[in-house]
Design an enzyme around this catalytic site. Structure first.
Site, PDB file in Angstrom:
ATOM      1  N   LYS A  15      -3.222  -3.709   9.087  1.00 51.66           N
ATOM      2  CA  LYS A  15      -3.093  -5.150   8.869  1.00 51.66           C
ATOM      3  C   LYS A  15      -2.244  -5.398   7.632  1.00 51.66           C
ATOM      4  CE  LYS A  15      -4.983  -6.733  12.449  1.00 51.66           C
ATOM      5  NZ  LYS A  15      -4.157  -7.406  13.443  1.00 51.66           N
ATOM      6  N   ASP A  16      -2.019  -6.668   7.331  1.00 52.37           N
ATOM      7  CA  ASP A  16      -0.961  -6.984   6.378  1.00 52.37           C
ATOM      8  C   ASP A  16      -1.427  -7.366   4.982  1.00 52.37           C
ATOM      9  OD1 ASP A  16       1.006  -6.588   8.447  1.00 52.37           O
ATOM     10  OD2 ASP A  16       0.121  -8.375   9.322  1.00 52.37           O
ATOM     11  N   TYR A  32       1.618  -0.350  15.826  1.00 52.02           N
ATOM     12  CA  TYR A  32       0.496  -0.648  14.951  1.00 52.02           C
ATOM     13  C   TYR A  32       0.609   0.141  13.649  1.00 52.02           C
ATOM     14  CZ  TYR A  32      -4.050  -0.737  12.845  1.00 52.02           C
ATOM     15  OH  TYR A  32      -5.058  -0.878  11.937  1.00 52.02           O
ATOM     16  N   ASP A  61      -7.586  -7.426   0.938  1.00 56.85           N
ATOM     17  CA  ASP A  61      -7.396  -6.114   1.569  1.00 56.85           C
ATOM     18  C   ASP A  61      -8.152  -6.066   2.886  1.00 56.85           C
ATOM     19  OD1 ASP A  61      -6.439  -3.515   1.823  1.00 56.85           O
ATOM     20  OD2 ASP A  61      -8.242  -2.642   0.909  1.00 56.85           O
ATOM     21  N   LYS A  62      -7.567  -5.370   3.857  1.00 57.56           N
ATOM     22  CA  LYS A  62      -8.124  -5.177   5.202  1.00 57.56           C
ATOM     23  C   LYS A  62      -8.211  -6.477   5.989  1.00 57.56           C
ATOM     24  CE  LYS A  62      -8.959  -0.778   4.213  1.00 57.56           C
ATOM     25  NZ  LYS A  62      -8.017  -0.662   3.070  1.00 57.56           N
ATOM     26  N   ASP A  84       0.887  -1.159   0.000  1.00 63.34           N
ATOM     27  CA  ASP A  84       0.000   0.000   0.000  1.00 63.34           C
ATOM     28  C   ASP A  84       0.925   1.208   0.000  1.00 63.34           C
ATOM     29  OD1 ASP A  84      -1.606   2.128   0.600  1.00 63.34           O
ATOM     30  OD2 ASP A  84      -2.676   1.140   2.247  1.00 63.34           O
ATOM     31  N   TYR A 118      -3.896   9.408   0.074  1.00 61.79           N
ATOM     32  CA  TYR A 118      -3.901   9.062   1.476  1.00 61.79           C
ATOM     33  C   TYR A 118      -2.892   7.961   1.798  1.00 61.79           C
ATOM     34  CZ  TYR A 118      -5.192   9.052   6.201  1.00 61.79           C
ATOM     35  OH  TYR A 118      -5.108   9.185   7.561  1.00 61.79           O
ATOM     36  N   ASP A 122      -6.621  -0.900  -1.488  1.00 57.71           N
ATOM     37  CA  ASP A 122      -5.579   0.130  -1.549  1.00 57.71           C
ATOM     38  C   ASP A 122      -4.180  -0.454  -1.742  1.00 57.71           C
ATOM     39  OD1 ASP A 122      -5.226  -0.978   0.954  1.00 57.71           O
ATOM     40  OD2 ASP A 122      -5.608   0.872   2.071  1.00 57.71           O
ATOM     41  N   ASN A 164      16.766  -7.660  -0.352  1.00 61.07           N
ATOM     42  CA  ASN A 164      15.586  -8.479  -0.101  1.00 61.07           C
ATOM     43  C   ASN A 164      14.488  -7.582   0.464  1.00 61.07           C
ATOM     44  OD1 ASN A 164      13.678 -10.360   0.666  1.00 61.07           O
ATOM     45  ND2 ASN A 164      15.178 -11.763   1.560  1.00 61.07           N
ATOM     46  N   HIS A 223      -8.457   4.884   2.634  1.00 61.89           N
ATOM     47  CA  HIS A 223      -7.832   3.580   2.335  1.00 61.89           C
ATOM     48  C   HIS A 223      -8.697   2.762   1.371  1.00 61.89           C
ATOM     49  CE1 HIS A 223      -4.722   3.999   5.459  1.00 61.89           C
ATOM     50  NE2 HIS A 223      -5.666   4.554   6.219  1.00 61.89           N
TER      51      HIS A 223
HETATM   52  C1  F6R Z   1      -7.125  -0.881   8.126  1.00 56.57           C
HETATM   53  C2  F6R Z   1      -7.018   0.456   7.532  1.00 56.57           C
HETATM   54  C3  F6R Z   1      -8.052   1.465   7.839  1.00 56.57           C
HETATM   55  C4  F6R Z   1      -7.479   2.546   8.778  1.00 56.57           C
HETATM   56  C5  F6R Z   1      -8.557   3.591   9.152  1.00 56.57           C
HETATM   57  C6  F6R Z   1      -7.959   4.742   9.967  1.00 56.57           C
HETATM   58  O1  F6R Z   1      -6.065  -1.697   7.721  1.00 56.57           O
HETATM   59  O2  F6R Z   1      -6.094   0.757   6.811  1.00 56.57           O
HETATM   60  O3  F6R Z   1      -9.210   0.901   8.379  1.00 56.57           O
HETATM   61  O4  F6R Z   1      -6.970   1.958   9.927  1.00 56.57           O
HETATM   62  O5  F6R Z   1      -9.146   4.154   8.006  1.00 56.57           O
HETATM   63  O6  F6R Z   1      -6.899   5.271   9.258  1.00 56.57           O
HETATM   64  P1  F6R Z   1      -6.083   6.573   9.708  1.00 56.57           P
HETATM   65  O7  F6R Z   1      -5.593   6.280  11.090  1.00 56.57           O
HETATM   66  O8  F6R Z   1      -5.014   6.666   8.690  1.00 56.57           O
HETATM   67  O9  F6R Z   1      -7.058   7.706   9.666  1.00 56.57           O
HETATM   68 MG    MG Z   2      -4.025   2.230   3.067  1.00 51.62          MG
HETATM   69 MG    MG Z   3      -4.713  -2.431   2.195  1.00 50.64          MG
END
Ligand code: F6R
Ligand code: MG
Ligand code: MG
Length: 371
Positions: A231-232, A228, A131-132, A11, A90, A52, A104, A18
């Protein structure tokens, strides 16, 4: 000559929060990979997105963990992140956690799944990208596909699968791994990978000849960053047919939705929704967590292409057969969201330790009294 399939994703910034990868970033990725193809570094490529996340699928003959291939992905992500910064997209550069590339890309933020194979007479491949959510979200479908005879008829009907499959399981907490053989160690396997927040299936082989069958990305961004960082959003490569599960047996676990960790702020259980590439963009509560699946044939070190040399790639979840799973996902999303921030809608307390939630405890520390 062996063929390597690499999927490397990151991402690097997206449009409207996102939600989805912006068009200019796709263009950068396609230009870079086209150039690498002209130079002979890779033989074919396909660029797509999972929400994203920018997904670079590359087919080449350089093997796994090759520094030139990883450098290509890293530089592509860097350039796309620069563009994302210019456009004030974003989360520009979000997953590029380290700066100095040393050969690597693993451990630097982007997710990687690579499989070096000896091409069979015909080699159908399915690439999953989500995603997510996180790597553990492949535990359930990979178990169903390679170990559950009620899912994969071939485990019962095709004698070449009777020897079973071996699963490499990664313990993401202790950073160690173990190989378990099914059907003999089915219960031990479920015992571990049922805890999908901690254990993830990282590789699968056919047991009798060690044929590589599946590989997943198992990055834990929070462990790399030490805090934090979302997620991955994992990827997986799965090989199909002719003594392996059929494409249909690989896809049938997605006939119904199932729950995965991730969703809003990486802190919730959410219903996984299999979607077409055109629906690969998160909305409701930054989700629901979505998975795309693209399929292709490997042909002499490349993705089999048409007469104009365009790789032939199939959008496998672009099918009414997955509408039931999508409808269930929306219904389950409704049930979970009605619970707001109460468990089990929100992840367990242990999982929340990797988020910013511990700051609440820190804030209230002095006010706690012995009870
Ligand atoms: C989950 C993710 C989104 C953000 C959320 C808050 O992996 O990327 O749910 O955690 O939109 O994002 P910020 O803190 O960037 O406003
Ligand atoms: Mg993102
Ligand atoms: Mg993502």
């Amino acid at each position: 000559m062996k063929t390597t399939i690499s999927i490397i994703k990151a991402d690097v910034g997206s449009i409207v929060g996102h939600h989805v990868v912006a068009q200019p970033l796709f263009e950068i990725a396609k230009d870079r990979l086209e150039n690498a193809q002209k130079r002979g570094l890779i033989n074919s490529f396909y660029v797509f997105n999972a929400g994203d996340d920018l997904e670079l699928l590359m087919v080449h003959e350089k093997g796994e963990r090759n520094s030139e291939i990883h450098a290509l992905a890293w530089e592509t992500f860097q350039q796309a992140a620069e563009k994302a910064k210019d456009l004030k997209l974003y989360g520009a550069g979000q997953d590029l956690l380290k700066t100095a590339f040393s050969g690597n890309i693993r451990g630097m933020g982007p997710g990687v799944a690579e499989m070096e194979i000896e091409e069979r007479g015909s080699d159908p491949i399915v690439v999953f990208a989500a995603d997510k959510t996180s790597a553990g979200s492949f535990n359930y479908p990979l178990f169903r596909t390679f170990a559950d005879p009620m899912n994969t008829a071939g485990l019962v009907i095709d004698l070449s699968m009777f020897g079973g499959f071996k699963f490499e399981v990664l313990d993401t907490k202790e950073n160690r791994k173990v190989v378990l053989k099914c059907p003999e160690e089915t219960y031990e396997l479920i015992g571990l990978i049922g805890s999908s927040t901690r254990y993830s299936v990282s590789r699968v082989w056919r047991a009798h000849d060690d044929l590589p069958c599946a590989v997943t990305s198992t990055t834990k961004l929070s462990l790399i960053a030490g805090k934090y960082v979302g997620k991955d959003d994992p990827v997986a490569l799965v090989r199909a047919q002719h003594g392996l599960p059929a494409v249909g047996e690989i896809l049938v676990p997605f006939l119904h939705t199932y729950f995965v960790e991730g969703w809003m702020r990486g802190s919730h259980w959410g219903p996984l929704m299999p979607v077409s590439l055109s629906d690969s963009k998160c909305t409701v509560f930054d989700g629901p967590p979505r998975m795309v699946a693209v399929g292709f044939q490997i042909c002499n070190g490349r993705i089999a292409s048409d007469s104009s040399d365009t790789p032939m790639v199939e959008d496998l979840f672009d099918d009414p057969a997955f509408e039931m799973a999508r409808r269930e996902a929306v219904e389950m999303a409704g049930v979970l969201r009605r619970m707001g921030e109460f468990q089990p809608a929100r992840l367990s307390e242990e999982a929340m330790e990797y988020t910013t939630l511990p700051r609440i405890l820190e804030k209230l520390k002095s006010r706690f009294q012995p009870a």
